[in-house]
Design a protein around this motif. Structure first.
Motif, PDB file in Angstrom:
ATOM      1  N   LEU A  64       0.840  -1.193   0.000  1.00 59.77           N
ATOM      2  CA  LEU A  64       0.000   0.000   0.000  1.00 59.77           C
ATOM      3  C   LEU A  64       0.875   1.243   0.000  1.00 59.77           C
ATOM      4  O   LEU A  64       1.761   1.370   0.852  1.00 59.77           O
ATOM      5  N   PHE A  65       0.632   2.126  -0.953  1.00 62.25           N
ATOM      6  CA  PHE A  65       1.252   3.446  -0.953  1.00 62.25           C
ATOM      7  C   PHE A  65       0.341   4.368  -0.151  1.00 62.25           C
ATOM      8  O   PHE A  65      -0.865   4.442  -0.437  1.00 62.25           O
ATOM      9  N   PRO A  66       0.860   5.064   0.866  1.00 67.35           N
ATOM     10  CA  PRO A  66       0.008   5.864   1.746  1.00 67.35           C
ATOM     11  C   PRO A  66      -0.935   6.829   1.027  1.00 67.35           C
ATOM     12  O   PRO A  66      -2.079   7.007   1.474  1.00 67.35           O
ATOM     13  N   ASP A  67      -0.487   7.433  -0.083  1.00 67.21           N
ATOM     14  CA  ASP A  67      -1.367   8.385  -0.761  1.00 67.21           C
ATOM     15  C   ASP A  67      -2.469   7.691  -1.571  1.00 67.21           C
ATOM     16  O   ASP A  67      -3.325   8.362  -2.156  1.00 67.21           O
ATOM     17  N   GLU A  68      -2.477   6.357  -1.581  1.00 69.20           N
ATOM     18  CA  GLU A  68      -3.533   5.612  -2.262  1.00 69.20           C
ATOM     19  C   GLU A  68      -4.528   4.993  -1.280  1.00 69.20           C
ATOM     20  O   GLU A  68      -5.388   4.198  -1.664  1.00 69.20           O
ATOM     21  N   PHE A  84     -12.708   4.445  18.773  1.00 67.41           N
ATOM     22  CA  PHE A  84     -11.462   3.833  19.226  1.00 67.41           C
ATOM     23  C   PHE A  84     -10.442   4.911  19.561  1.00 67.41           C
ATOM     24  O   PHE A  84     -10.512   6.044  19.066  1.00 67.41           O
ATOM     25  N   SER A  85      -9.462   4.548  20.369  1.00 64.61           N
ATOM     26  CA  SER A  85      -8.276   5.381  20.573  1.00 64.61           C
ATOM     27  C   SER A  85      -7.069   4.549  20.160  1.00 64.61           C
ATOM     28  O   SER A  85      -7.130   3.312  20.113  1.00 64.61           O
ATOM     29  N   PHE A  86      -5.960   5.233  19.870  1.00 64.82           N
ATOM     30  CA  PHE A  86      -4.804   4.550  19.278  1.00 64.82           C
ATOM     31  C   PHE A  86      -3.518   4.940  19.980  1.00 64.82           C
ATOM     32  O   PHE A  86      -3.342   6.086  20.404  1.00 64.82           O
ATOM     33  N   THR A  87      -2.613   3.973  20.093  1.00 65.86           N
ATOM     34  CA  THR A  87      -1.275   4.237  20.609  1.00 65.86           C
ATOM     35  C   THR A  87      -0.278   3.463  19.757  1.00 65.86           C
ATOM     36  O   THR A  87      -0.651   2.584  18.974  1.00 65.86           O
ATOM     37  N   GLU A  88       1.013   3.811  19.913  1.00 67.35           N
ATOM     38  CA  GLU A  88       2.079   3.073  19.246  1.00 67.35           C
ATOM     39  C   GLU A  88       3.105   2.633  20.280  1.00 67.35           C
ATOM     40  O   GLU A  88       3.492   3.397  21.161  1.00 67.35           O
ATOM     41  N   ASN A  89       3.518   1.384  20.154  1.00 69.50           N
ATOM     42  CA  ASN A  89       4.593   0.831  20.986  1.00 69.50           C
ATOM     43  C   ASN A  89       4.310   0.878  22.484  1.00 69.50           C
ATOM     44  O   ASN A  89       5.236   0.953  23.287  1.00 69.50           O
ATOM     45  N   GLN A  90       3.041   0.809  22.850  1.00 70.21           N
ATOM     46  CA  GLN A  90       2.688   0.812  24.267  1.00 70.21           C
ATOM     47  C   GLN A  90       2.406  -0.586  24.802  1.00 70.21           C
ATOM     48  O   GLN A  90       2.433  -0.805  26.009  1.00 70.21           O
ATOM     49  N   TYR A 145       1.491  -5.266  14.034  1.00 70.16           N
ATOM     50  CA  TYR A 145       2.902  -5.008  14.298  1.00 70.16           C
ATOM     51  C   TYR A 145       3.699  -5.287  13.028  1.00 70.16           C
ATOM     52  O   TYR A 145       3.215  -5.909  12.076  1.00 70.16           O
ATOM     53  N   GLY A 146       4.934  -4.806  13.019  1.00 69.33           N
ATOM     54  CA  GLY A 146       5.802  -5.036  11.874  1.00 69.33           C
ATOM     55  C   GLY A 146       7.169  -4.438  12.113  1.00 69.33           C
ATOM     56  O   GLY A 146       7.467  -3.929  13.202  1.00 69.33           O
ATOM     57  N   LEU A 147       7.997  -4.499  11.089  1.00 67.16           N
ATOM     58  CA  LEU A 147       9.355  -3.958  11.143  1.00 67.16           C
ATOM     59  C   LEU A 147       9.445  -2.703  10.299  1.00 67.16           C
ATOM     60  O   LEU A 147       8.854  -2.635   9.216  1.00 67.16           O
ATOM     61  N   GLN A 148      10.175  -1.726  10.781  1.00 65.42           N
ATOM     62  CA  GLN A 148      10.390  -0.481  10.043  1.00 65.42           C
ATOM     63  C   GLN A 148      11.792  -0.503   9.455  1.00 65.42           C
ATOM     64  O   GLN A 148      12.788  -0.596  10.167  1.00 65.42           O
ATOM     65  N   ILE A 149      11.873  -0.427   8.122  1.00 60.39           N
ATOM     66  CA  ILE A 149      13.164  -0.387   7.434  1.00 60.39           C
ATOM     67  C   ILE A 149      13.206   0.909   6.633  1.00 60.39           C
ATOM     68  O   ILE A 149      12.600   1.023   5.572  1.00 60.39           O
ATOM     69  N   GLY A 150      13.907   1.895   7.174  1.00 63.10           N
ATOM     70  CA  GLY A 150      13.905   3.206   6.532  1.00 63.10           C
ATOM     71  C   GLY A 150      12.492   3.750   6.472  1.00 63.10           C
ATOM     72  O   GLY A 150      11.808   3.845   7.490  1.00 63.10           O
ATOM     73  N   ASN A 151      12.036   4.088   5.268  1.00 60.72           N
ATOM     74  CA  ASN A 151      10.678   4.598   5.084  1.00 60.72           C
ATOM     75  C   ASN A 151       9.706   3.522   4.617  1.00 60.72           C
ATOM     76  O   ASN A 151       8.624   3.830   4.113  1.00 60.72           O
ATOM     77  N   VAL A 152      10.092   2.274   4.778  1.00 57.86           N
ATOM     78  CA  VAL A 152       9.208   1.152   4.438  1.00 57.86           C
ATOM     79  C   VAL A 152       8.794   0.449   5.729  1.00 57.86           C
ATOM     80  O   VAL A 152       9.642   0.069   6.536  1.00 57.86           O
ATOM     81  N   PHE A 153       7.475   0.300   5.906  1.00 54.89           N
ATOM     82  CA  PHE A 153       6.971  -0.449   7.052  1.00 54.89           C
ATOM     83  C   PHE A 153       6.537  -1.819   6.565  1.00 54.89           C
ATOM     84  O   PHE A 153       5.679  -1.943   5.685  1.00 54.89           O
ATOM     85  N   PHE A 173      -2.845   4.707  11.418  1.00 51.40           N
ATOM     86  CA  PHE A 173      -1.398   4.597  11.237  1.00 51.40           C
ATOM     87  C   PHE A 173      -0.964   5.220   9.912  1.00 51.40           C
ATOM     88  O   PHE A 173      -0.004   6.003   9.868  1.00 51.40           O
ATOM     89  N   VAL A 174      -1.647   4.877   8.832  1.00 46.68           N
ATOM     90  CA  VAL A 174      -1.274   5.397   7.517  1.00 46.68           C
ATOM     91  C   VAL A 174      -1.414   6.911   7.477  1.00 46.68           C
ATOM     92  O   VAL A 174      -0.517   7.611   6.984  1.00 46.68           O
ATOM     93  N   GLU A 175      -2.521   7.432   7.988  1.00 46.25           N
ATOM     94  CA  GLU A 175      -2.730   8.880   7.945  1.00 46.25           C
ATOM     95  C   GLU A 175      -1.765   9.625   8.856  1.00 46.25           C
ATOM     96  O   GLU A 175      -1.349  10.743   8.546  1.00 46.25           O
ATOM     97  N   THR A 176      -1.369   9.009   9.949  1.00 49.61           N
ATOM     98  CA  THR A 176      -0.421   9.635  10.877  1.00 49.61           C
ATOM     99  C   THR A 176       0.988   9.673  10.292  1.00 49.61           C
ATOM    100  O   THR A 176       1.741  10.626  10.515  1.00 49.61           O
ATOM    101  N   HIS A 177       1.327   8.647   9.493  1.00 49.92           N
ATOM    102  CA  HIS A 177       2.705   8.506   9.012  1.00 49.92           C
ATOM    103  C   HIS A 177       2.840   8.720   7.504  1.00 49.92           C
ATOM    104  O   HIS A 177       3.864   8.345   6.924  1.00 49.92           O
ATOM    105  N   LYS A 178       1.862   9.332   6.890  1.00 54.74           N
ATOM    106  CA  LYS A 178       1.893   9.467   5.429  1.00 54.74           C
ATOM    107  C   LYS A 178       3.060  10.310   4.926  1.00 54.74           C
ATOM    108  O   LYS A 178       3.444  10.196   3.750  1.00 54.74           O
ATOM    109  N   ASN A 179       3.645  11.122   5.795  1.00 53.25           N
ATOM    110  CA  ASN A 179       4.779  11.944   5.378  1.00 53.25           C
ATOM    111  C   ASN A 179       6.131  11.307   5.657  1.00 53.25           C
ATOM    112  O   ASN A 179       7.155  11.801   5.186  1.00 53.25           O
ATOM    113  N   ASP A 180       6.148  10.226   6.433  1.00 50.27           N
ATOM    114  CA  ASP A 180       7.440   9.595   6.741  1.00 50.27           C
ATOM    115  C   ASP A 180       7.500   8.116   6.367  1.00 50.27           C
ATOM    116  O   ASP A 180       8.515   7.465   6.618  1.00 50.27           O
TER     117      ASP A 180
END
Length: 217
Positions: A64-68, A84-90, A145-153, A173-180
């Motif tokens: 998935l490309f975030p802008d799609e 819902f509410s959302f967190t990361e790495n908690q 969950y997943g692995l982050q490799i540079g700008n690829v999740f 997640f996608v909307e929060t990280h669409k720029n990175d």
């Protein structure tokens, strides 16, 4: 298909080796060093616990490309209502444990062995794996969950205990990280992620993006 040596962390080059239906190699181990190296090459393990470890790099690749990203009106309403509410790495351990234990339609058992789960937990402790948690009334009801490799999740697995939980978490997640994040690797096709905009690209295109991000790190 190549048998891996447990004493040497190496893989066939997926750019020139196709294998059978994306199956690159078998054997080896599930050490954090091998798992991390494999994902940097675009290779991931997928096998039945108790059997040989199988390593894959399918062609085409589901991504998935975030802008799609596609968000339906009903899902947008759910997000606006703060269902819902959302967190990361908690709660990485809670997410991966649920991914292992959740009952899935048409599936008996799990591909996520205890050994592989502990490897990912260690990768998380090293800051290489991340989790996204979805909460409802202070209860963990979804996530992935997943692995982050540079700008690829590289997404691994997701779960939902209530309707739309994992989908809402993914959209957030996608909307929060669409720029990175340039690309989200979904590995293999699911109608669930296709409805959100994921599509197939060639292995060649996927590896080109992945290698470009490796060089940035």
């Amino acid at each position: 298909m190549v048998r891996l040596d447990e004493n040497e962390i190496s893989f066939p080059d997926p750019e020139i080796y196709d294998g059978h239906e994306g199956l690159i190699a078998f054997g080896g181990d599930l050490s954090i060093e091998r798992i991390w190296f494999a994902y940097q090459l675009g290779i991931f393990p997928w096998y039945n616990p108790g059997e040989e470890i199988l390593w894959w790099c399918p062609d085409p690749r589901f991504v998935l490309f975030p802008d799609e990203l596609k968000v339906s009106k009903s899902m947008r309403k759910i997000l606006h209502q703060n269902v819902f509410s959302f967190t990361e790495n908690q709660n990485f351990r809670g997410v991966i444990k649920n991914c292992q234990q959740i009952s899935r339609k048409g599936q008996t058992g799990t591909w996520l062995s205890d050994e592989l789960m502990e490897t990912f937990i260690t990768l998380h402790e090293f800051g290489l794996a991340k989790s996204i948690e979805v909460w409802q009334n202070e209860e963990l009801v979804g996530g992935f969950y997943g692995l982050q490799i540079g700008n690829v999740f590289c997404g691994e697995s997701m779960f939902a205990k209530v309707s739309n939980a994992s989908k809402a978490g993914f959209i957030h997640f996608v909307e929060t990280h669409k720029n990175d994040i340039e690309l989200i690797d979904c590995q293999s096709h699911t109608s669930h992620l296709e409805s959100l905009g994921a599509r197939m690209i060639s292995k060649k295109e996927f590896l080109k993006i992945l290698h470009k991000n490796n060089e940035r790190r």
